[in-house]
Design an enzyme around this catalytic site. Structure first.
Site, PDB file in Angstrom:
ATOM      1  N   ASN A  30       0.098  -4.785   9.919  1.00 51.14           N
ATOM      2  CA  ASN A  30       0.199  -6.247   9.875  1.00 51.14           C
ATOM      3  C   ASN A  30       0.791  -6.731   8.565  1.00 51.14           C
ATOM      4  O   ASN A  30       0.830  -6.010   7.572  1.00 51.14           O
ATOM      5  CB  ASN A  30      -1.199  -6.900  10.002  1.00 51.14           C
ATOM      6  CG  ASN A  30      -1.837  -6.694  11.351  1.00 51.14           C
ATOM      7  OD1 ASN A  30      -1.163  -6.512  12.359  1.00 51.14           O
ATOM      8  ND2 ASN A  30      -3.161  -6.717  11.374  1.00 51.14           N
ATOM      9  N   ASP A  69      -0.566  -9.616   6.102  1.00 48.32           N
ATOM     10  CA  ASP A  69      -1.752 -10.437   5.859  1.00 48.32           C
ATOM     11  C   ASP A  69      -1.355 -11.724   5.142  1.00 48.32           C
ATOM     12  O   ASP A  69      -0.758 -11.673   4.054  1.00 48.32           O
ATOM     13  CB  ASP A  69      -2.765  -9.689   4.976  1.00 48.32           C
ATOM     14  CG  ASP A  69      -3.485  -8.574   5.711  1.00 48.32           C
ATOM     15  OD1 ASP A  69      -3.283  -8.436   6.930  1.00 48.32           O
ATOM     16  OD2 ASP A  69      -4.228  -7.825   5.049  1.00 48.32           O
ATOM     17  N   GLY A  84      -4.808   0.070  10.371  1.00 44.92           N
ATOM     18  CA  GLY A  84      -4.133   1.359  10.385  1.00 44.92           C
ATOM     19  C   GLY A  84      -3.323   1.592   9.127  1.00 44.92           C
ATOM     20  O   GLY A  84      -3.416   2.640   8.485  1.00 44.92           O
ATOM     21  N   ALA A  85      -2.492   0.617   8.776  1.00 41.92           N
ATOM     22  CA  ALA A  85      -1.658   0.753   7.579  1.00 41.92           C
ATOM     23  C   ALA A  85      -2.510   0.865   6.324  1.00 41.92           C
ATOM     24  O   ALA A  85      -2.208   1.661   5.420  1.00 41.92           O
ATOM     25  CB  ALA A  85      -0.706  -0.436   7.470  1.00 41.92           C
ATOM     26  N   GLU A 142      -7.592  -1.889  16.667  1.00 42.16           N
ATOM     27  CA  GLU A 142      -6.684  -3.029  16.605  1.00 42.16           C
ATOM     28  C   GLU A 142      -5.403  -2.781  17.404  1.00 42.16           C
ATOM     29  O   GLU A 142      -4.491  -3.589  17.373  1.00 42.16           O
ATOM     30  CB  GLU A 142      -6.337  -3.366  15.151  1.00 42.16           C
ATOM     31  CG  GLU A 142      -7.448  -4.082  14.415  1.00 42.16           C
ATOM     32  CD  GLU A 142      -7.029  -4.582  13.039  1.00 42.16           C
ATOM     33  OE1 GLU A 142      -7.726  -5.465  12.513  1.00 42.16           O
ATOM     34  OE2 GLU A 142      -6.033  -4.079  12.478  1.00 42.16           O
ATOM     35  N   ASN A 163     -19.412  -0.405  10.729  1.00 45.60           N
ATOM     36  CA  ASN A 163     -20.369  -1.054   9.841  1.00 45.60           C
ATOM     37  C   ASN A 163     -21.654  -1.325  10.614  1.00 45.60           C
ATOM     38  O   ASN A 163     -21.730  -1.083  11.831  1.00 45.60           O
ATOM     39  CB  ASN A 163     -19.781  -2.318   9.202  1.00 45.60           C
ATOM     40  CG  ASN A 163     -19.429  -3.394  10.208  1.00 45.60           C
ATOM     41  OD1 ASN A 163     -20.059  -3.519  11.271  1.00 45.60           O
ATOM     42  ND2 ASN A 163     -18.422  -4.200   9.889  1.00 45.60           N
ATOM     43  N   ALA A 165     -23.470  -3.261   0.219  1.00 41.88           N
ATOM     44  CA  ALA A 165     -23.984  -2.864  -1.089  1.00 41.88           C
ATOM     45  C   ALA A 165     -25.111  -1.835  -0.994  1.00 41.88           C
ATOM     46  O   ALA A 165     -25.446  -1.177  -1.985  1.00 41.88           O
ATOM     47  CB  ALA A 165     -24.481  -4.094  -1.844  1.00 41.88           C
ATOM     48  N   ASP A 170     -11.538   0.016   5.254  1.00 44.87           N
ATOM     49  CA  ASP A 170     -10.434   0.925   5.565  1.00 44.87           C
ATOM     50  C   ASP A 170     -10.328   2.031   4.529  1.00 44.87           C
ATOM     51  O   ASP A 170     -10.085   3.199   4.862  1.00 44.87           O
ATOM     52  CB  ASP A 170      -9.124   0.144   5.649  1.00 44.87           C
ATOM     53  CG  ASP A 170      -9.145  -0.897   6.753  1.00 44.87           C
ATOM     54  OD1 ASP A 170      -9.760  -0.630   7.805  1.00 44.87           O
ATOM     55  OD2 ASP A 170      -8.564  -1.979   6.570  1.00 44.87           O
ATOM     56  N   ASN A 206     -18.170   6.027  -0.618  1.00 49.46           N
ATOM     57  CA  ASN A 206     -18.769   4.811  -1.172  1.00 49.46           C
ATOM     58  C   ASN A 206     -18.069   4.410  -2.474  1.00 49.46           C
ATOM     59  O   ASN A 206     -17.825   3.217  -2.725  1.00 49.46           O
ATOM     60  CB  ASN A 206     -20.254   5.021  -1.456  1.00 49.46           C
ATOM     61  CG  ASN A 206     -21.101   5.053  -0.197  1.00 49.46           C
ATOM     62  OD1 ASN A 206     -20.625   4.774   0.895  1.00 49.46           O
ATOM     63  ND2 ASN A 206     -22.361   5.421  -0.346  1.00 49.46           N
TER      64      ASN A 206
END
Length: 297
Positions: free
Chosen positions: A27, A29, A57-58, A150, A191, A213, A243, A267
């Site tokens: 995309n 953004d 993806g990118a 996506e 998530n 967090a 990502d 993390n």
């Protein structure tokens, strides 16, 4: 713990092979950075506009290239100026973009609002991402492949069927997943909200769940098998953090790291990402993010 492979390639054969192949969205953004996010029906003024390459993806392919030296992107962009921009940007970071098709539809676009705490709202205009094709794409047994949701689910399922080696899925945005796709995945990453929305994940062989967090955890058939605490960091934007985590975790696990160490490294990469306003921040090699070895005794 096995020796890391592909993170610091020492042979021409290894350096020529992408550490990760990503099949997914690309995309542009358009990001409005605001003091606070608008409520439904509300207009918030005083925002600043940023225009940057993005797409889950990118973002993952660029993160992998920066963390491991080289990656490959399979996707589609429009035959338009935005398509030129995103292809040049990915290629400049070490992403092989020869598998990205050019189609008549416009390049995918994400409309993003980010507040001063780094929280965001995102609306995605799918555009060329609906036309991702696997024609003439081959996957070798040693290829590590990562998808997201996506792009069309049919393209994801076809990728899973055609991947002979390690196949990972970032199941975002959350949608019901066919049983055959869940069974094929060597790793699924979500998530905590997505984990709650996709009950099929309770039967998956390995699922990574991020808790912001609070850190992350790995589950096997619904049982927690590893966890790692979050990293304390000032948040600028959370748009590309998930990502970056995905790319880092897949690279870490397929390089031979144990579950907890892989989570800790991912993390740390995600924490690095939230400190940057870009969806595709610069990273050190993945070895930089590994936790120090425990003291003997």
């Amino acid at each position: 713990m096995r020796t890391l492979r592909r993170l610091d390639p020492s042979s021409s054969e290894e350096s020529a092979r992408p550490a990760l192949t990503v099949v997914g969205s690309i995309n542009i953004d358009l990001t409005a950075v605001c003091e606070r996010l608008p409520a439904p029906g509300e207009t918030v003024g005083g925002a600043t506009l940023q225009r940057q390459p993005g797409g889950k993806g990118a973002n993952q392919a660029v993160a992998a290239a920066r963390l491991a030296g080289r990656s490959r992107m399979i996707g589609a962009v429009g035959d338009d100026p935005d398509g030129d921009v995103v292809l040049r940007s990915m290629a400049a970071t070490g992403v092989d973009v020869t598998g990205v098709g050019r189609v008549p539809s416009p390049t995918g676009t994400a409309l993003v609002a980010v507040d001063r705490h780094g929280e965001n709202q995102i609306a995605v205009c799918v555009g060329a991402n609906a036309e991702v094709s696997l024609d003439d794409v081959t996957f070798a047994a040693e290829d590590v492949v990562l998808c997201q949701l996506e792009i069309e689910l049919g393209a994801v399922r076809e990728t899973a069927r055609r991947t002979p080696g390690f196949f990972a899925l970032n199941a975002a945005p959350a949608v019901p997943l066919p049983g055959d796709l869940v069974d094929r995945c060597d790793l699924i990453i979500v998530n905590e909200t997505e984990y709650a929305l996709i009950p099929e994940l309770a039967d998956a062989k390995l699922v990574a769940v991020t808790y912001g967090a609070e850190g992350s955890a790995l589950y096997s058939h619904g049982r927690r098998v590893a966890s790692a605490p979050g990293n304390e960091v000032a948040v600028v934007s959370t748009v590309g953090a998930g990502d970056a985590f995905c790319a880092a975790l897949v690279l870490a696990l397929t390089s031979g790291l144990d579950h907890e160490t892989a989570l800790r490294a991912a993390n740390a990469v995600g924490a690095h990402a939230v400190g940057d306003s870009s969806a595709q921040p610069a990273f050190f090699p993945l070895a930089h993010y590994l936790p120090p070895p425990a003291a003997p005794g």
